[in-house]
Motif scaffolding. Structure first.
Motif, short mmCIF file in Angstrom:
data_model
loop_
_atom_site.label_atom_id
_atom_site.label_comp_id
_atom_site.label_asym_id
_atom_site.label_seq_id
_atom_site.Cartn_x
_atom_site.Cartn_y
_atom_site.Cartn_z
N ILE A 60 0.84 -1.20 0.00
CA ILE A 60 0.00 0.00 0.00
C ILE A 60 0.88 1.24 0.00
O ILE A 60 0.66 2.18 -0.78
N LEU A 94 -7.53 4.41 -2.61
CA LEU A 94 -6.24 3.75 -2.79
C LEU A 94 -6.00 3.51 -4.28
O LEU A 94 -6.95 3.30 -5.03
N ALA A 105 -8.47 -4.04 1.50
CA ALA A 105 -8.33 -2.59 1.71
C ALA A 105 -9.36 -1.78 0.95
O ALA A 105 -9.40 -0.56 1.07
N TYR A 108 -11.43 1.13 2.54
CA TYR A 108 -10.68 2.23 3.14
C TYR A 108 -10.35 3.32 2.13
O TYR A 108 -10.30 3.08 0.93
N TYR A 110 -7.47 6.84 1.96
CA TYR A 110 -6.22 7.20 2.62
C TYR A 110 -5.97 8.69 2.54
O TYR A 110 -6.56 9.42 1.75
N LEU A 119 -4.68 5.05 6.72
CA LEU A 119 -5.90 4.42 6.20
C LEU A 119 -7.08 4.81 7.09
O LEU A 119 -6.98 4.76 8.32
#
Length: 133
Positions: A60, A94, A105, A108, A110, A119
Motif C-alpha cells: 500500500i 487507494l 483494503a 478504506y 487514505y 488508512l
C-alpha cells in the motif's frame, strides 16, 4: 314500483360489480424491482476488520508513493489508530494497483500526514491504520 326507487335499485345493481372489483384492484401490488447490481462504491467497514499483513502494508505504501498525490491536511491533525479525523479532511481512494492486490483494503480511503500513509474508514472518519512511508 315508483320511478325514483326504480332508478335507485338500477343504479345500485350497476355499481355493485364495480365495487367488488375495486378492492381486488387496490390490493394488487406491483412486482418487486430487481436488485441493483453492486457499483463497487463505499461499503461499510466490518466492526473487526481483518488486519493487514506487513507485506500488504508495504504494498500500500509503495502504491501510494508511486501515485504521488498531494493531500492537504488541516493543521494539528495527529493520526492515531481509532482517532476520528475532521469531516473536512481530504481522503483519496487507494491506487488501483493496491486494490487489485489487496481487496481487504477496498473499503478504506487514505490520506498522508507527516509522510505517513493513514488508512481511514470513510463512513465514520476513523483511522484504522497508520503506515510508515
Amino acid at each position: 314500483m315508483p320511478r325514483p326507487l326504480l332508478f335507485a335499485v338500477a343504479g345500485a345493481l350497476i355499481a355493485a360489480p364495480a365495487l367488488m372489483v375495486a378492492p381486488a384492484i387496490a390490493q394488487e401490488s406491483p412486482p418487486p424491482l430487481p436488485a441493483a447490481p453492486s457499483t463497487g462504491g463505499i461499503g461499510t467497514v466490518p466492526a473487526q476488520p481483518r488486519p493487514l499483513t506487513e507485506e500488504q502494508k508495504v504494498a500500500i505504501v509503495q502504491a501510494v508513493r508511486q501515485n504521488r498525490r498531494d493531500v492537504k491536511v488541516p493543521p494539528g491533525v495527529q493520526p492515531q489508530v481509532g482517532a476520528e479525523l475532521p469531516a473536512s479532511m481530504e481522503l483519496l481512494m487507494l491506487p488501483d494497483r493496491a486494490l487489485a492486490d489487496i481487496p481487504e483494503a477496498k473499503p478504506y480511503r487514505y490520506t498522508v500526514v507527516e509522510d505517513r500513509v493513514v488508512l481511514v474508514d470513510p463512513t465514520n472518519m476513523r483511522v484504522v491504520e497508520v503506515l510508515a512511508k
